[in-house]
Design a protein around this motif. Structure first.
Motif, PDB file in Angstrom:
ATOM      1  N   LYS A 151       0.801  -1.002  -0.168  1.00 25.98           N
ATOM      2  CA  LYS A 151      -0.027  -0.080   0.066  1.00 25.98           C
ATOM      3  C   LYS A 151       0.789   1.299   0.134  1.00 25.98           C
ATOM      4  O   LYS A 151       0.448   2.164  -0.845  1.00 25.98           O
ATOM      5  N   LYS A 152       1.891   1.162   0.888  1.00 27.79           N
ATOM      6  CA  LYS A 152       2.844   2.498   0.735  1.00 27.79           C
ATOM      7  C   LYS A 152       3.456   2.435  -0.574  1.00 27.79           C
ATOM      8  O   LYS A 152       3.892   3.608  -0.845  1.00 27.79           O
ATOM      9  N   VAL A 153       4.036   1.306  -1.057  1.00 29.38           N
ATOM     10  CA  VAL A 153       4.598   1.391  -2.363  1.00 29.38           C
ATOM     11  C   VAL A 153       3.704   2.068  -3.514  1.00 29.38           C
ATOM     12  O   VAL A 153       4.376   2.831  -4.098  1.00 29.38           O
ATOM     13  N   LEU A 154       2.603   1.590  -3.468  1.00 30.37           N
ATOM     14  CA  LEU A 154       1.671   2.137  -4.368  1.00 30.37           C
ATOM     15  C   LEU A 154       1.398   3.537  -4.299  1.00 30.37           C
ATOM     16  O   LEU A 154       1.384   4.556  -5.184  1.00 30.37           O
ATOM     17  N   ALA A 155       1.254   3.941  -2.944  1.00 30.51           N
ATOM     18  CA  ALA A 155       1.104   5.355  -2.731  1.00 30.51           C
ATOM     19  C   ALA A 155       2.241   6.452  -3.362  1.00 30.51           C
ATOM     20  O   ALA A 155       2.138   7.412  -3.302  1.00 30.51           O
ATOM     21  N   LEU A 156       3.277   5.705  -3.088  1.00 29.00           N
ATOM     22  CA  LEU A 156       4.431   6.592  -3.525  1.00 29.00           C
ATOM     23  C   LEU A 156       4.918   6.384  -5.013  1.00 29.00           C
ATOM     24  O   LEU A 156       5.054   7.402  -5.706  1.00 29.00           O
ATOM     25  N   VAL A 157       4.672   5.192  -5.631  1.00 29.21           N
ATOM     26  CA  VAL A 157       5.061   4.789  -6.913  1.00 29.21           C
ATOM     27  C   VAL A 157       4.142   5.408  -7.769  1.00 29.21           C
ATOM     28  O   VAL A 157       4.649   5.869  -9.024  1.00 29.21           O
ATOM     29  N   ILE A 158       2.882   5.344  -7.534  1.00 27.05           N
ATOM     30  CA  ILE A 158       1.778   5.937  -8.650  1.00 27.05           C
ATOM     31  C   ILE A 158       2.027   7.357  -9.188  1.00 27.05           C
ATOM     32  O   ILE A 158       2.144   7.694 -10.105  1.00 27.05           O
ATOM     33  N   PRO A 159       2.102   8.251  -7.946  1.00 29.05           N
ATOM     34  CA  PRO A 159       2.580   9.642  -8.180  1.00 29.05           C
ATOM     35  C   PRO A 159       3.852   9.868  -8.843  1.00 29.05           C
ATOM     36  O   PRO A 159       3.783  10.617  -9.748  1.00 29.05           O
ATOM     37  N   MET A 160       4.877   9.138  -8.338  1.00 34.80           N
ATOM     38  CA  MET A 160       5.986   9.498  -9.133  1.00 34.80           C
ATOM     39  C   MET A 160       6.185   8.717 -10.560  1.00 34.80           C
ATOM     40  O   MET A 160       6.857   9.479 -11.224  1.00 34.80           O
ATOM     41  N   ALA A 161       5.483   7.761 -10.926  1.00 37.59           N
ATOM     42  CA  ALA A 161       5.413   7.056 -12.216  1.00 37.59           C
ATOM     43  C   ALA A 161       4.633   8.053 -13.103  1.00 37.59           C
ATOM     44  O   ALA A 161       5.132   8.471 -14.069  1.00 37.59           O
ATOM     45  N   LEU A 162       3.616   8.509 -12.602  1.00 39.11           N
ATOM     46  CA  LEU A 162       2.849   9.708 -13.405  1.00 39.11           C
ATOM     47  C   LEU A 162       3.497  10.761 -13.504  1.00 39.11           C
ATOM     48  O   LEU A 162       3.574  11.266 -14.518  1.00 39.11           O
ATOM     49  N   GLN A 163       4.467  11.280 -12.490  1.00 41.45           N
ATOM     50  CA  GLN A 163       5.332  12.455 -12.607  1.00 41.45           C
ATOM     51  C   GLN A 163       6.407  11.925 -14.122  1.00 41.45           C
ATOM     52  O   GLN A 163       6.701  12.829 -14.889  1.00 41.45           O
ATOM     53  N   ASN A 164       6.920  10.952 -13.899  1.00 42.59           N
ATOM     54  CA  ASN A 164       7.910  10.536 -14.929  1.00 42.59           C
ATOM     55  C   ASN A 164       7.336  10.429 -16.292  1.00 42.59           C
ATOM     56  O   ASN A 164       7.855  10.814 -17.162  1.00 42.59           O
ATOM     57  N   LEU A 165       6.020   9.665 -16.333  1.00 39.76           N
ATOM     58  CA  LEU A 165       5.271   9.560 -17.455  1.00 39.76           C
ATOM     59  C   LEU A 165       5.044  11.211 -18.084  1.00 39.76           C
ATOM     60  O   LEU A 165       5.185  11.202 -19.441  1.00 39.76           O
ATOM     61  N   ILE A 166       4.587  12.076 -17.334  1.00 36.20           N
ATOM     62  CA  ILE A 166       4.412  13.408 -17.864  1.00 36.20           C
ATOM     63  C   ILE A 166       5.473  14.052 -18.289  1.00 36.20           C
ATOM     64  O   ILE A 166       5.539  14.648 -19.165  1.00 36.20           O
ATOM     65  N   ASN A 167       6.581  13.853 -17.609  1.00 41.25           N
ATOM     66  CA  ASN A 167       7.915  14.545 -18.014  1.00 41.25           C
ATOM     67  C   ASN A 167       8.329  13.835 -19.439  1.00 41.25           C
ATOM     68  O   ASN A 167       8.791  14.458 -20.206  1.00 41.25           O
ATOM     69  N   THR A 168       8.155  12.775 -19.407  1.00 46.67           N
ATOM     70  CA  THR A 168       8.397  11.817 -20.935  1.00 46.67           C
ATOM     71  C   THR A 168       7.422  12.490 -21.739  1.00 46.67           C
ATOM     72  O   THR A 168       7.978  12.445 -23.091  1.00 46.67           O
ATOM     73  N   ARG A 228       9.082  14.766  -2.312  1.00 48.28           N
ATOM     74  CA  ARG A 228       9.152  13.424  -2.222  1.00 48.28           C
ATOM     75  C   ARG A 228       9.496  12.430  -1.146  1.00 48.28           C
ATOM     76  O   ARG A 228       8.949  11.307  -0.739  1.00 48.28           O
ATOM     77  N   SER A 229      10.885  13.069  -0.830  1.00 48.22           N
ATOM     78  CA  SER A 229      11.490  12.135   0.259  1.00 48.22           C
ATOM     79  C   SER A 229      10.837  12.303   1.609  1.00 48.22           C
ATOM     80  O   SER A 229      11.223  11.450   2.489  1.00 48.22           O
ATOM     81  N   VAL A 230       9.904  13.277   1.989  1.00 44.07           N
ATOM     82  CA  VAL A 230       9.078  13.361   2.867  1.00 44.07           C
ATOM     83  C   VAL A 230       7.556  12.597   2.682  1.00 44.07           C
ATOM     84  O   VAL A 230       6.749  13.161   3.502  1.00 44.07           O
ATOM     85  N   GLU A 231       7.394  12.043   1.759  1.00 40.91           N
ATOM     86  CA  GLU A 231       6.216  11.668   1.410  1.00 40.91           C
ATOM     87  C   GLU A 231       4.923  12.517   0.979  1.00 40.91           C
ATOM     88  O   GLU A 231       3.782  12.154   0.968  1.00 40.91           O
ATOM     89  N   ARG A 232       5.549  13.494   0.257  1.00 42.03           N
ATOM     90  CA  ARG A 232       4.491  14.739  -0.454  1.00 42.03           C
ATOM     91  C   ARG A 232       4.941  14.538  -1.906  1.00 42.03           C
ATOM     92  O   ARG A 232       5.615  15.114  -2.154  1.00 42.03           O
ATOM     93  N   VAL A 233       4.206  13.523  -2.515  1.00 40.51           N
ATOM     94  CA  VAL A 233       4.349  13.158  -3.768  1.00 40.51           C
ATOM     95  C   VAL A 233       3.260  13.952  -4.695  1.00 40.51           C
ATOM     96  O   VAL A 233       3.550  13.736  -5.975  1.00 40.51           O
ATOM     97  N   VAL A 234       2.166  13.943  -4.156  1.00 41.77           N
ATOM     98  CA  VAL A 234       0.861  14.300  -4.779  1.00 41.77           C
ATOM     99  C   VAL A 234       1.414  15.684  -5.845  1.00 41.77           C
ATOM    100  O   VAL A 234       0.866  15.832  -6.852  1.00 41.77           O
ATOM    101  N   ILE A 235       1.928  16.580  -4.815  1.00 38.63           N
ATOM    102  CA  ILE A 235       2.046  18.136  -5.609  1.00 38.63           C
ATOM    103  C   ILE A 235       3.009  17.977  -6.781  1.00 38.63           C
ATOM    104  O   ILE A 235       2.641  18.701  -7.763  1.00 38.63           O
TER     105      ILE A 235
END
Length: 451
Positions: A13-30, A156-163
Motif C-alpha cells: 500500500k505504501k509502495v503504491l502510494a509513492l510509486v503511482i504519483p512518481m510514475a505519473l510524474q515520470n510519464l508526464i515529463n517523458t 517526495r523524500s518526506v512522502e509529499r508526492v501528489v504535488i
C-alpha cells in the motif's frame, strides 16, 4: 502468519502510494519530450536532431539537480523517520542554494557559447544552427527549474508526492498545447519551428514555478520554505550535506557525461543515427517511468525505516523492491518490443533512420531490463543508507572504462557500422549488474546517518 500478511499488505500500500504519483510524474515529463519529438519530427530531421542534442545540456543540468537532491534526501528521508522537520527545512535551503548557483553558471554558459556547446555533440552545420535557436530561448528555464526540481524532489523524500503530479500535469498540458500553437503556427501565430518548442517549454517552466511557490507559501504546513535557510550558515549540516551529496553529484555528472558522450559519438556518425537514437531514448524513458518510481520509492521508504533504526525491516523492504524492479524491468523491455513497429511507422524519417531505429529499439529493450535492477540498487537501496560513493565507482567504471571507451574505438578507429557502435554503447548496464549485487550483499548500505 496473519501479522506477516498484514505487514506485507501495508508495504505494498505504501509502495503504491509513492510509486503511482512518481510514475505519473515520470510519464508526464517523458510525455513532454515525446511531444517535442513527434511534433518536431514532422518538421524535419535537422530540427529533431538539433532539439535532441541541445537537450543534452538540460539533461546534464537535470542530473546535477538530481545529484543535489539525492544527496539531500539521504538526510531528509532519515530525518523524516526521526521526526526532525526543522533540520529537513535547513537541508532544503542548502540544496536550493547549491542548485541555483549551478543553474546560473549553466544559463550564462549556454547564452554566451551556444554554438560551441552544440559543436560538442555534432559537426553538421544545419543541426548546430537549429540547436542554437533552441538554446537561446530554453537557457532561461534553467534558473526556474533549480527551484522547482529541488523543492519537489525533497518533498517526495518526506512522502509529499501528489504535488509533483499536479505541477507536472498542468505543465504538460501547457507545454503540449503551446508546442502545437508555436511550432506549426496555429490560431494566428506564426510557425516558429524549433523556436516554438523552446518558447513553449519556457512558459511551462514558469507555470511550474508559480504553482510550487504558491504551494510552499500557503499549502505546505509541515515543511516550510524559509528564504533565510537558503543563505544561513550551518557548518555541521553543510558538512553532512556535501559528504553524502558530493559523491552523488559527481556520480550523476559522470553518468550524464557518459550519456552525452554516447550522444556525441552517435552525433558524429550521421544525422539519421541521431534522429533514430532520439526516438529510442524517448521509448526508454516511457518504458522506465514505473521503474524510476520504484527506485525513488525505495530511497524514501528505506531511508525512513533506517532513520527509525529498523534494520531488519529495511533488509526485508530492499528484497521486495529488487523483486519489483525485475518484474517491471521485464514489462518495460517487452513494451518497447511491442511498440517498435508502431513507433517506426508513425514518424516521417528516412529509410535509413527507420532501419537504425528498428535495431536500436531491440537493444533498448534489453538495456531497460538491466537498468531497472541497477537503478533500484544504486539510486534506491544504497543511497537510502548513505552508501553514495559506490554508485560513483560502478557507473564510472562500467561507462568510461568499458562501454564509452570501446564504443569510441569502434566508431572512430575501426569505423564500425552504427549498429555495432550502438550495441557497445549500451553494454554498461549489463556490466554493472554483478558489481551492484555484490555491494548489496555486503550490507554496507544499512547505516543511520542522522545526528
Amino acid at each position: 502468519m496473519i501479522k506477516l500478511e498484514q505487514e506485507g499488505k501495508d508495504f505494498y500500500k505504501k509502495v503504491l502510494a509513492l510509486v503511482i504519483p512518481m510514475a505519473l510524474q515520470n510519464l508526464i515529463n517523458t510525455g513532454i519530450t515525446t511531444a517535442d519529438v513527434v511534433m518536431l519530427g514532422k518538421v524535419g530531421e535537422d530540427v529533431l536532431s538539433g532539439c535532441s542534442l541541445a537537450g543534452q545540456i538540460q539533461f546534464i543540468l537535470n542530473l546535477i539537480f538530481f545529484g543535489i537532491t539525492s544527496g539531500a534526501t539521504v538526510l531528509t528521508a532519515q530525518y523524516w523517520g526521526k521526526g526532525d522537520r526543522r533540520t529537513i527545512e535547513k537541508v532544503l535551503g542548502i540544496a536550493l542554494r547549491v542548485a541555483f548557483i549551478t543553474a546560473l553558471v549553466f544559463t550564462l554558459a549556454t547564452l554566451c557559447f551556444p554554438a560551441q556547446l552544440m559543436h560538442i555533440f555534432t559537426t553538421e552545420p544545419q543541426v548546430i544552427e537549429e540547436g542554437v535557436k533552441y538554446l537561446k530561448i530554453v537557457a532561461y528555464t534553467y534558473l526556474l527549474q533549480a527551484v522547482t526540481i529541488v523543492y519537489l524532489n525533497i518533498m517526495r523524500s518526506v512522502e509529499r508526492v501528489v504535488i509533483s503530479t499536479v505541477v507536472y500535469s498542468i505543465s504538460m498540458l501547457v507545454n503540449i498545447a503551446l508546442n502545437a500553437v508555436f511550432i506549426f503556427g496555429l490560431i494566428g501565430f506564426p510557425a516558429m519551428g524549433i523556436k516554438g518548442a523552446a518558447a513553449a517549454t519556457l512558459i511551462a517552466r514558469f507555470v511550474e514555478l508559480v504553482i510550487v511557490l504558491c504551494y510552499a507559501k500557503w499549502k505546505n504546513k509541515d515543511i516550510r520554505l524559509h528564504i533565510s535557510d537558503t543563505w544561513a550558515k550551518n557548518p555541521l549540516l553543510l558538512k553532512d550535506f556535501f559528504r553524502y551529496s558530493s559523491p552523488v553529484i559527481i556520480n550523476e555528472l559522470i553518468w550524464g557525461a557518459g550519456f552525452s558522450a554516447n550522444a556525441a559519438i552517435i552525433g558524429h556518425l550521421n544525422s539519421s543515427a541521431v534522429a533514430a537514437n532520439s526516438v529510442a531514448q524517448v521509448t526508454r524513458n516511457l518504458a522506465t517511468v514505473i521503474v524510476f518510481g520504484i527506485a525513488n520509492a525505495t530511497s524514501v521508504m528505506l531511508g525512513k525505516v533506517i532513520g527509525e533504526n529498523k534494520t531488519e525491516l529495511a533488509e526485508k523492504y530492499a528484497k521486495r523492491f529488487i523483486g519489483l524492479s525485475v518484474v517491471f524491468g521485464i514489462l518495460g523491455g517487452s513494451m518497447i518490443l511491442l511498440a517498435r513497429p508502431f513507433v517506426i511507422s508513425s514518424l516521417s524519417v528516412s529509410e535509413r533512420s527507420a532501419g537504425y531505429m528498428g535495431f536500436m529499439l531491440i537493444c533498448m529493450a534489453g538495456y531497460v531490463m538491466a537498468q531497472a535492477v541497477n537503478t533500484t540498487l544504486i539510486v534506491g537501496v544504497f543511497r537510502a543508507g548513505g552508501d553514495t560513493k559506490v554508485g560513483l565507482f560502478i557507473d564510472a567504471g562500467s561507462m568510461w572504462c568499458c562501454s564509452i571507451l570501446l564504443g569510441a574505438v569502434a566508431a572512430f578507429v575501426f569505423r564500425a557500422p552504427v549498429e555495432v557502435v550502438y550495441l557497445i554503447l549500451l553494454s554498461d548496464e549489463l556490466i554493472k549488474l554483478p558489481f551492484s549485487f555484490g555491494r548489496y550483499h555486503q550490507k554496507k548500505w544499512l547505516k543511520n546517518v542522522t545526528r
